[in-house]
Design a protein around this motif. Structure first.
Motif, PDB file in Angstrom:
ATOM      1  N   GLY A  21       0.681  -1.312  -0.014  1.00  0.00           N
ATOM      2  CA  GLY A  21      -0.018  -0.051   0.036  1.00  0.00           C
ATOM      3  C   GLY A  21       0.948   1.086   0.090  1.00  0.00           C
ATOM      4  O   GLY A  21       2.037   1.091  -0.071  1.00  0.00           O
ATOM      5  N   GLU A  76      -8.577   0.784  11.413  1.00  0.00           N
ATOM      6  CA  GLU A  76      -8.413  -0.389  10.622  1.00  0.00           C
ATOM      7  C   GLU A  76      -8.271  -1.645  11.663  1.00  0.00           C
ATOM      8  O   GLU A  76      -8.994  -2.574  11.469  1.00  0.00           O
ATOM      9  CB  GLU A  76      -7.346  -0.474   9.670  1.00  0.00           C
ATOM     10  N   ASN A 162      -9.707  -5.546  -2.867  1.00  0.00           N
ATOM     11  CA  ASN A 162      -9.650  -5.590  -1.391  1.00  0.00           C
ATOM     12  C   ASN A 162     -10.382  -6.815  -1.091  1.00  0.00           C
ATOM     13  O   ASN A 162     -10.832  -7.147   0.231  1.00  0.00           O
ATOM     14  CB  ASN A 162     -10.510  -4.379  -0.658  1.00  0.00           C
ATOM     15  N   ASP A 175      -8.757  -5.258   3.975  1.00  0.00           N
ATOM     16  CA  ASP A 175      -8.279  -3.782   4.009  1.00  0.00           C
ATOM     17  C   ASP A 175      -9.361  -2.657   4.473  1.00  0.00           C
ATOM     18  O   ASP A 175     -10.135  -2.273   3.651  1.00  0.00           O
ATOM     19  CB  ASP A 175      -8.209  -3.289   2.246  1.00  0.00           C
TER      20      ASP A 175
END
Length: 301
Positions: A21, A76, A162, A175
């Protein structure tokens, strides 16, 4: 240095990079016997998989903006903890960090993402069983999203990249960097997140929106891609994308102004129900799960 930090925490970090990422890299790693003895969550999950492999996401918090380290990364982690444990959501086993990096020890899904799968399948358009396979995977995705929503989490970045597949062919939603707590059932969000091609029109119009309803629009884009091999709206610029979505699904086999191979009527109906411009008229996750196109997958479980 990262190898030593992982070793100190009970993991053997390999050199095989399996994802990346903006501020992170994901590597294949192996849990040591000692680590398995001290982590019941990890041990119970890997026992069923018959291997000791995990994915370790290494985030360079020292290089990332403060907002990322203090907002998106905690979101997250909190979202992954809130959605533990579901067969179709990537599991977070544990985290550790220092003043340079944060480490997320995640469930391994080694067969790549859904976009890679769709591209591979698109090379053989006449292969038998493609619709059944799309139905099977989409059922798992709907189950994962329903679990997230019932856990109070909206994903806000649902897209093919994702969604991962593991060695057993199981779908794994991942994700959660843009995820948020939905809070009150009818609360509205105002932040733009996600990728333009998958983004609901109410977000493109900068309106306050219901996160769950916006996730459902993204599911419609993903289903279209799964059954046709392409996205209905390929535009990357928000204003142009908004113009395309307003044209809406057209008659016949052309959805959103883009022609595609003829789809079963039931599948077209499901896609139209998800790609509904009016958020409140959009199918909800229970209606999707109960849709007639989905029923063969439900019976197969």
């Amino acid at each position: 240095e990262q190898v030593h930090e992982c070793r100190d925490n009970g993991y053997l970090l390999s050199s095989r990079k399996i994802g990346s990422g903006t501020f992170s890299k994901v590597y294949l790693a192996y849990a040591t016997h000692e680590r398995l003895q001290h982590s019941p969550k990890l041990a119970s999950d890997l026992r069923g998989k018959h291997h000791a492999m995990v994915a370790i996401k290494i985030i360079s918090t020292a290089e990332a903006p403060v907002e990322f380290s203090q907002k998106f990364l905690p979101c997250e982690i909190a979202s992954l903890n809130a959605t533990y444990k579901h067969l179709n959501v990537v599991q977070l086993y544990e985290t550790y960090q220092n003043n340079q990096r944060s480490y997320l020890v995640l469930e391994l899904a080694a067969r790549g993402d859904l976009l890679e799968h769709i591209n591979a399948v698109s090379e053989h358009p006449g292969r038998p069983g493609l619709e059944e396979e799309a139905r099977r995977l989409f059922w798992q995705l709907v189950s994962a999203v329903a679990h997230c929503h019932s856990s109070g989490i909206v994903h806000r970045d649902l897209k093919c990249e994702n969604i991962l597949l593991d060695d057993q062919g199981l779908l794994k939603l991942t994700d959660f960097g843009f995820a948020n707590r939905s809070g009150l059932r009818n609360s509205l969000l105002s932040t733009f997140c996600g990728s333009v091609a998958y983004t609901a029109p109410e977000i493109l119009m900068s309106k306050k929106h219901n996160g769950e309803q916006a996730d459902l629009w993204s599911l419609g884009i993903i289903l279209y891609a799964m059954v046709t091999g392409k996205r209905p709206f390929k535009e990357r610029r928000p204003h142009h994308m908004l113009h395309l979505t307003r044209r809406g699904p057209t008659s016949g086999q052309a959805l959103g102004g883009y022609s595609c191979e003829p789809l079963p009527t039931e599948c077209q109906d499901l896609i139209r129900g998800l790609l509904e411009l009016r958020p409140r008229a959009r199918l909800d996750v229970q209606q999707v799960a109960a849709h007639c196109w989905m029923l063969p997958a439900a019976h197969a479980l």
